[in-house]
Design an enzyme around this catalytic site. Structure first.
Site, PDB file in Angstrom:
ATOM      1  N   HIS A  30      74.927 -28.612  65.961  1.00 35.40           N
ATOM      2  CA  HIS A  30      75.085 -28.245  64.546  1.00 35.40           C
ATOM      3  C   HIS A  30      75.938 -29.299  63.827  1.00 35.40           C
ATOM      4  O   HIS A  30      75.631 -29.715  62.716  1.00 35.40           O
ATOM      5  CB  HIS A  30      75.796 -26.890  64.404  1.00 35.40           C
ATOM      6  CG  HIS A  30      75.051 -25.724  64.968  1.00 35.40           C
ATOM      7  ND1 HIS A  30      75.606 -24.845  65.863  1.00 35.40           N
ATOM      8  CD2 HIS A  30      73.789 -25.267  64.751  1.00 35.40           C
ATOM      9  CE1 HIS A  30      74.726 -23.904  66.168  1.00 35.40           C
ATOM     10  NE2 HIS A  30      73.612 -24.142  65.511  1.00 35.40           N
TER      11      HIS A  30
ATOM     12  N   LYS B 296      73.230  -7.295  64.336  1.00 35.87           N
ATOM     13  CA  LYS B 296      73.183  -8.165  65.515  1.00 35.87           C
ATOM     14  C   LYS B 296      74.577  -8.271  66.126  1.00 35.87           C
ATOM     15  O   LYS B 296      75.536  -8.587  65.415  1.00 35.87           O
ATOM     16  CB  LYS B 296      72.674  -9.554  65.096  1.00 35.87           C
ATOM     17  CG  LYS B 296      72.207 -10.408  66.241  1.00 35.87           C
ATOM     18  CD  LYS B 296      71.556 -11.676  65.698  1.00 35.87           C
ATOM     19  CE  LYS B 296      71.598 -12.787  66.744  1.00 35.87           C
ATOM     20  NZ  LYS B 296      71.142 -14.068  66.212  1.00 35.87           N
TER      21      LYS B 296
ATOM     22  N   ARG C  99      65.028 -29.321  66.522  1.00 36.55           N
ATOM     23  CA  ARG C  99      65.256 -29.849  67.869  1.00 36.55           C
ATOM     24  C   ARG C  99      63.959 -30.189  68.571  1.00 36.55           C
ATOM     25  O   ARG C  99      63.895 -31.084  69.395  1.00 36.55           O
ATOM     26  CB  ARG C  99      66.038 -28.834  68.716  1.00 36.55           C
ATOM     27  CG  ARG C  99      67.477 -28.646  68.285  1.00 36.55           C
ATOM     28  CD  ARG C  99      68.086 -27.405  68.884  1.00 36.55           C
ATOM     29  NE  ARG C  99      67.337 -26.223  68.454  1.00 36.55           N
ATOM     30  CZ  ARG C  99      67.533 -24.998  68.905  1.00 36.55           C
ATOM     31  NH1 ARG C  99      68.444 -24.780  69.819  1.00 36.55           N
ATOM     32  NH2 ARG C  99      66.811 -23.991  68.453  1.00 36.55           N
TER      33      ARG C  99
ATOM     34  N   SER D  22      73.414 -21.910  70.898  1.00 36.71           N
ATOM     35  CA  SER D  22      74.676 -21.167  71.013  1.00 36.71           C
ATOM     36  C   SER D  22      74.618 -20.211  72.197  1.00 36.71           C
ATOM     37  O   SER D  22      75.600 -20.065  72.939  1.00 36.71           O
ATOM     38  CB  SER D  22      74.952 -20.411  69.716  1.00 36.71           C
ATOM     39  OG  SER D  22      75.039 -21.324  68.644  1.00 36.71           O
TER      40      SER D  22
HETATM   41  N1  COA Z   1      72.017 -27.810  67.624  1.00 33.53           N
HETATM   42  C1  COA Z   1      72.274 -26.838  68.505  1.00 33.53           C
HETATM   43  N2  COA Z   1      71.773 -25.582  68.425  1.00 33.53           N
HETATM   44  C2  COA Z   1      70.974 -25.346  67.395  1.00 33.53           C
HETATM   45  C3  COA Z   1      70.648 -26.307  66.440  1.00 33.53           C
HETATM   46  C4  COA Z   1      71.205 -27.587  66.581  1.00 33.53           C
HETATM   47  N3  COA Z   1      70.947 -28.585  65.737  1.00 33.53           N
HETATM   48  N4  COA Z   1      69.828 -25.750  65.536  1.00 33.53           N
HETATM   49  C5  COA Z   1      69.648 -24.485  65.912  1.00 33.53           C
HETATM   50  N5  COA Z   1      70.340 -24.241  67.025  1.00 33.53           N
HETATM   51  C6  COA Z   1      70.381 -22.994  67.780  1.00 33.53           C
HETATM   52  C7  COA Z   1      71.370 -22.024  67.233  1.00 33.53           C
HETATM   53  O1  COA Z   1      72.616 -22.161  67.868  1.00 33.53           O
HETATM   54  C8  COA Z   1      70.725 -20.705  67.553  1.00 33.53           C
HETATM   55  O2  COA Z   1      71.037 -20.386  68.895  1.00 33.53           O
HETATM   56  P1  COA Z   1      71.079 -18.844  69.379  1.00 33.53           P
HETATM   57  O3  COA Z   1      69.743 -18.246  69.037  1.00 33.53           O
HETATM   58  O4  COA Z   1      71.285 -19.016  70.818  1.00 33.53           O
HETATM   59  O5  COA Z   1      72.231 -18.224  68.640  1.00 33.53           O
HETATM   60  C9  COA Z   1      69.239 -20.983  67.492  1.00 33.53           C
HETATM   61  O6  COA Z   1      69.125 -22.376  67.649  1.00 33.53           O
HETATM   62  C10 COA Z   1      68.601 -20.580  66.226  1.00 33.53           C
HETATM   63  O7  COA Z   1      69.285 -21.218  65.179  1.00 33.53           O
HETATM   64  P2  COA Z   1      68.828 -21.036  63.691  1.00 33.53           P
HETATM   65  O8  COA Z   1      67.365 -21.229  63.576  1.00 33.53           O
HETATM   66  O9  COA Z   1      69.709 -21.865  62.820  1.00 33.53           O
HETATM   67  O10 COA Z   1      69.023 -19.508  63.496  1.00 33.53           O
HETATM   68  P3  COA Z   1      70.291 -18.778  63.056  1.00 33.53           P
HETATM   69  O11 COA Z   1      70.182 -17.391  63.503  1.00 33.53           O
HETATM   70  O12 COA Z   1      71.497 -19.517  63.456  1.00 33.53           O
HETATM   71  O13 COA Z   1      70.192 -18.828  61.446  1.00 33.53           O
HETATM   72  C11 COA Z   1      69.157 -18.258  59.290  1.00 33.53           C
HETATM   73  C12 COA Z   1      68.969 -18.652  60.746  1.00 33.53           C
HETATM   74  C13 COA Z   1      70.560 -17.874  58.917  1.00 33.53           C
HETATM   75  C14 COA Z   1      68.809 -19.446  58.443  1.00 33.53           C
HETATM   76  C15 COA Z   1      68.168 -17.114  59.055  1.00 33.53           C
HETATM   77  O14 COA Z   1      68.342 -16.137  60.045  1.00 33.53           O
HETATM   78  C16 COA Z   1      68.355 -16.460  57.714  1.00 33.53           C
HETATM   79  O15 COA Z   1      67.934 -17.002  56.707  1.00 33.53           O
HETATM   80  N6  COA Z   1      68.997 -15.268  57.689  1.00 33.53           N
HETATM   81  C17 COA Z   1      69.224 -14.513  56.483  1.00 33.53           C
HETATM   82  C18 COA Z   1      68.158 -13.420  56.307  1.00 33.53           C
HETATM   83  C19 COA Z   1      66.919 -13.976  55.652  1.00 33.53           C
HETATM   84  O16 COA Z   1      66.944 -14.545  54.574  1.00 33.53           O
HETATM   85  N7  COA Z   1      65.771 -13.792  56.333  1.00 33.53           N
HETATM   86  C20 COA Z   1      64.509 -14.275  55.852  1.00 33.53           C
HETATM   87  C21 COA Z   1      64.299 -15.714  56.233  1.00 33.53           C
HETATM   88  S1  COA Z   1      62.765 -16.342  55.632  1.00 33.53           S
END
Ligand code: COA
Length: 164
Positions: free
Chosen positions: A18, A42, A91, A130
């Site tokens: 990140h 969650k 990724r 994560s």
């Molecule tokens: N390096 C390391 N890990 C990474 C990464 C990176 N560059 N990018 C993503 N990851 C990992 C994260 O740590 C996470 O791991 P986990 O599932 O083990 O916790 C996983 O990949 C998913 O990450 P991400 O896609 O960023 O999901 P998120 O849950 O962290 O966040 C939101 C996603 C917040 C953007 C999305 O859930 C959201 O918009 N939520 C609000 C509700 C909403 O609007 N929903 C409708 C969306 S259309």
């Protein structure tokens, strides 16, 4: 006009993957807000305030980056904040599939001309998430170098608390 970007996620916890995206986005945009999402349905390892504090500590060397939190729809937060750009890290092709879906849904919900901009994740961190960090650390594995030092300390402290 100020180029304002947003990078949102659960950050449970923030990792060096990140942080790499954040550092690179911070070079391209005037200000970058990193927003930690609070999802009451969650169960997280670190609570929202802990995740925010760890993120603050991890980006303290970046003067144009600020940390915030939000709950509910990302698009609502974007519309209220007037962000021109939402940054997402990719990724691999699995991320691409998921991100395309989210970007298209969000683009329907944005009121302004917000664009989703994808940055390719650093290959050095392409295999981490994560959850994987938490799993390895909780089983005694070494995750140093994959997360900021403050997160390493935070995980150690949390695991010690939980084992009491
Ligand atoms: N390096 C390391 N890990 C990474 C990464 C990176 N560059 N990018 C993503 N990851 C990992 C994260 O740590 C996470 O791991 P986990 O599932 O083990 O916790 C996983 O990949 C998913 O990450 P991400 O896609 O960023 O999901 P998120 O849950 O962290 O966040 C939101 C996603 C917040 C953007 C999305 O859930 C959201 O918009 N939520 C609000 C509700 C909403 O609007 N929903 C409708 C969306 S259309």
């Amino acid at each position: 006009m100020e180029r304002k970007a947003l990078y949102a996620g659960s950050f449970d916890p923030i990792t060096n993957g990140h942080l790499n995206i954040i550092e690179r986005a911070a070079r391209v945009y005037d200000t970058l807000t990193v927003a930690v999402v609070e999802n009451p349905n969650k169960k997280s390892f670190f609570n929202i305030d802990e995740r925010v504090n760890l993120a603050k500590e991890a980006v303290k060397h970046l003067p144009n980056v600020k940390i915030d939190k939000f709950s509910g729809l990302l698009a609502d937060y974007v519309n209220e904040g007037g962000f021109a750009t939402v940054i997402r890290g990719l990724r691999d092709s699995v991320d691409f599939q998921n991100e395309m879906q989210m970007a298209n849904m969000n683009s329907r919900l944005y009121k302004g001309d917000t664009e989703t901009v994808f940055l390719m994740g650093n290959p050095e961190y392409s295999y981490i998430s994560s959850s994987l960090i938490k799993e390895v650390a909780s089983l005694g594995g070494d995750v140093s170098g994959l997360v900021p030092d403050c997160v390493l300390d935070g995980i150690t402290n949390k695991l010690q608390e939980e084992s009491k």
